[in-house]
Design a protein around this motif. Structure first.
Motif, PDB file in Angstrom:
ATOM      1  N   UNK A 182       0.922  -1.390   0.276  1.00 48.94           N
ATOM      2  CA  UNK A 182       0.001  -0.263   0.031  1.00 48.94           C
ATOM      3  C   UNK A 182       1.168   0.707  -0.355  1.00 48.94           C
ATOM      4  N   UNK A 183       0.387   3.029  -0.280  1.00 49.16           N
ATOM      5  CA  UNK A 183       0.778   3.911  -0.243  1.00 49.16           C
ATOM      6  C   UNK A 183       1.498   3.788   0.598  1.00 49.16           C
ATOM      7  N   UNK A 184       2.355   5.012   1.502  1.00 46.92           N
ATOM      8  CA  UNK A 184       2.959   5.347   3.026  1.00 46.92           C
ATOM      9  C   UNK A 184       2.088   6.201   3.031  1.00 46.92           C
ATOM     10  N   UNK A 185       1.319   6.642   2.235  1.00 46.23           N
ATOM     11  CA  UNK A 185       0.466   7.710   3.213  1.00 46.23           C
ATOM     12  C   UNK A 185      -0.895   6.776   4.117  1.00 46.23           C
ATOM     13  N   UNK A 186      -1.808   5.695   2.881  1.00 41.15           N
ATOM     14  CA  UNK A 186      -2.312   4.613   3.709  1.00 41.15           C
ATOM     15  C   UNK A 186      -1.941   3.978   4.822  1.00 41.15           C
ATOM     16  N   UNK A 187      -0.431   3.288   5.104  1.00 40.28           N
ATOM     17  CA  UNK A 187       0.109   2.989   6.240  1.00 40.28           C
ATOM     18  C   UNK A 187       0.280   3.861   7.421  1.00 40.28           C
ATOM     19  N   UNK A 188       0.679   5.396   6.776  1.00 38.62           N
ATOM     20  CA  UNK A 188       0.563   6.016   8.018  1.00 38.62           C
ATOM     21  C   UNK A 188      -0.507   6.384   8.816  1.00 38.62           C
ATOM     22  N   UNK A 189      -1.930   6.836   7.462  1.00 39.89           N
ATOM     23  CA  UNK A 189      -3.578   6.476   8.595  1.00 39.89           C
ATOM     24  C   UNK A 189      -3.706   5.772   9.099  1.00 39.89           C
ATOM     25  N   UNK A 190      -3.677   4.568   8.982  1.00 37.73           N
ATOM     26  CA  UNK A 190      -3.799   3.273   9.470  1.00 37.73           C
ATOM     27  C   UNK A 190      -2.996   4.225  11.321  1.00 37.73           C
ATOM     28  N   UNK A 191      -1.666   4.084  11.388  1.00 35.89           N
ATOM     29  CA  UNK A 191      -0.948   4.700  12.340  1.00 35.89           C
ATOM     30  C   UNK A 191      -2.430   5.675  13.015  1.00 35.89           C
ATOM     31  N   UNK A 192      -2.157   6.868  12.415  1.00 38.92           N
ATOM     32  CA  UNK A 192      -3.246   8.040  13.121  1.00 38.92           C
ATOM     33  C   UNK A 192      -4.360   6.671  13.597  1.00 38.92           C
ATOM     34  N   UNK A 193      -5.251   6.134  12.595  1.00 39.16           N
ATOM     35  CA  UNK A 193      -6.300   5.792  13.371  1.00 39.16           C
ATOM     36  C   UNK A 193      -6.128   5.334  15.045  1.00 39.16           C
ATOM     37  N   UNK A 194      -5.107   4.184  14.620  1.00 38.47           N
ATOM     38  CA  UNK A 194      -5.033   3.651  15.509  1.00 38.47           C
ATOM     39  C   UNK A 194      -4.617   4.099  17.054  1.00 38.47           C
ATOM     40  N   UNK A 195      -4.274   5.330  16.533  1.00 38.25           N
ATOM     41  CA  UNK A 195      -3.157   5.738  17.767  1.00 38.25           C
ATOM     42  C   UNK A 195      -4.779   7.102  18.494  1.00 38.25           C
ATOM     43  N   UNK A 196      -5.247   7.490  17.436  1.00 33.57           N
ATOM     44  CA  UNK A 196      -6.571   8.068  17.910  1.00 33.57           C
ATOM     45  C   UNK A 196      -6.898   7.967  19.458  1.00 33.57           C
ATOM     46  N   UNK A 197      -7.784   7.128  19.612  1.00 31.14           N
ATOM     47  CA  UNK A 197      -8.683   6.338  21.013  1.00 31.14           C
ATOM     48  C   UNK A 197      -7.639   6.627  21.738  1.00 31.14           C
ATOM     49  N   UNK A 198      -6.642   6.629  22.040  1.00 29.00           N
ATOM     50  CA  UNK A 198      -5.746   6.609  23.214  1.00 29.00           C
ATOM     51  C   UNK A 198      -5.373   8.053  23.458  1.00 29.00           C
ATOM     52  N   UNK A 199      -4.856   8.821  22.521  1.00 26.60           N
ATOM     53  CA  UNK A 199      -4.978  10.386  22.897  1.00 26.60           C
ATOM     54  C   UNK A 199      -6.158  10.901  23.045  1.00 26.60           C
ATOM     55  N   UNK A 200      -7.571  10.471  22.769  1.00 27.71           N
ATOM     56  CA  UNK A 200      -8.283  11.058  23.045  1.00 27.71           C
ATOM     57  C   UNK A 200      -8.882  10.230  24.548  1.00 27.71           C
ATOM     58  N   UNK A 201      -8.194   9.449  25.330  1.00 27.62           N
ATOM     59  CA  UNK A 201      -8.314   8.999  26.731  1.00 27.62           C
ATOM     60  C   UNK A 201      -7.063   9.969  27.394  1.00 27.62           C
ATOM     61  N   UNK A 202      -6.316  10.078  26.846  1.00 21.42           N
ATOM     62  CA  UNK A 202      -5.667  10.665  28.027  1.00 21.42           C
ATOM     63  C   UNK A 202      -6.278  12.108  27.829  1.00 21.42           C
ATOM     64  N   UNK A 203      -6.483  12.466  26.940  1.00 23.40           N
ATOM     65  CA  UNK A 203      -7.011  14.089  27.031  1.00 23.40           C
ATOM     66  C   UNK A 203      -8.375  14.125  27.969  1.00 23.40           C
TER      67      UNK A 203
END
Length: 298
Positions: free
Chosen positions: A260-281
């Motif tokens: 897959x393109x690098x952008x799609x792989x980075x998007x998957x990392x953003x999506x999977x990191x988002x819940x932890x970020x929200x939880x900490x906030x």
């Protein structure tokens, strides 16, 4: 108009701030900003790269533009569409949220009750048990994976659909969380329990009606740790769970291994990191209060 001069009481000595103090503060803030930039830069690059295609990433490589997001919304849709399309990440994320909810409830009940008994009740071998808990905290989890797998798979027979229990049950017991609960419960005055016992309350009633309401900060802290542990867990669920029950990190690993393109792989990392970020906030103030009220007090 003349500015009014500051009036001081007779005999007041005005001591000017030393220059060394200003220099020290400047060095402190500069060093802090540089250190923060080092830690934040990979996250900024991950978010920015998730909004670009491979041609733009190659063109901006090595410049400051690589840390800035793109306004090409077509690239946004292509990258994030690949994540939510056929990658299985969304389904695994929902499964992981369910796992995390069950683990949080079991952790509070099992570890909370165990910690309450150690912190507040009197029984033979209590000091030895507290020592064992402190000792087991430093034992790495890698040393117990093989024995734990043997117990779940061979002794208890948790196979097939029942293998979900082999993932949930070990995750529901944490020596570190028991330690946190013990330290917090020890800081609660015993007068509350004595007053409840005079009124005829049982031990379980005292725990659920008095101790738990007073322990919301440490419960929030344990809940955050449990959620992060389940959300980031990869090795243990890969060993015991079938493919259709795999959590988010297993789906992310499969997505990253695709062409897959690098952008799609980075998007998957953003999506999977988002819940932890929200939880900490959301839970930040509870975490600070939980530790400050005795969570890590030795």
């Amino acid at each position: 108009m003349k500015k009014p001069s500051m009036q001081f009481a007779p005999g007041t000595v005005v001591v000017p701030k030393p220059k060394k103090r200003y220099i020290g503060s400047a060095v402190y803030y500069v060093f802090g900003i540089l250190l923060a930039a080092i830690f934040v830069s990979p996250v900024l690059y991950m978010i920015a790269a998730s909004t670009k295609n491979d041609d733009v990433l190659a063109h901006q490589s090595g410049s400051l533009l690589m840390f800035l997001p793109s306004f090409d919304f077509a690239a946004w849709g292509e990258n994030y569409g690949a994540v939510f399309g056929g990658g299985g990440i969304f389904r695994s994320g929902l499964l992981t949220l369910g796992y995390a909810g069950i683990v949080i409830v079991l952790n509070v009940l099992i570890n909370g009750l165990a910690a309450y008994a150690i912190a507040k009740l009197h029984f033979p071998g209590k000091k030895l048990l507290r020592f064992l808990i402190l000792f087991l905290i430093i034992v790495p989890i890698e040393t117990s994976i093989i024995p734990l797998y043997t117990i779940c798979y061979d002794v208890l027979g948790l196979k097939g659909n029942a293998s979900v229990l082999s993932f949930l049950l070990p995750s529901s017991i944490s020596i570190f969380n028991i330690f946190l609960f013990i330290q917090f419960f020890s800081s609660i005055p015993s007068s509350y329990e004595e007053a409840a016992r005079i009124d005829g309350a049982s031990t379980l009633s005292i725990f659920f009606r008095i101790i738990v309401p007073l322990s919301r900060p440490i419960i929030a802290t344990v809940a955050v740790f449990c959620f992060i542990g389940v959300w980031n867990d990869y090795v243990w669920p890969s060993m015991v769970l079938p493919q259709e029950f795999q959590p988010i990190q297993s789906a992310l690993n499969g997505f990253q291994s695709r062409d897959l393109p690098t952008g799609a792989k980075m998007a998957s990392l953003v999506v999977t990191s988002f819940p932890i970020f929200v939880l900490y906030v959301v839970a930040q103030k509870y975490i600070v209060k939980g530790f400050g009220a005795g969570g890590l007090k030795l």
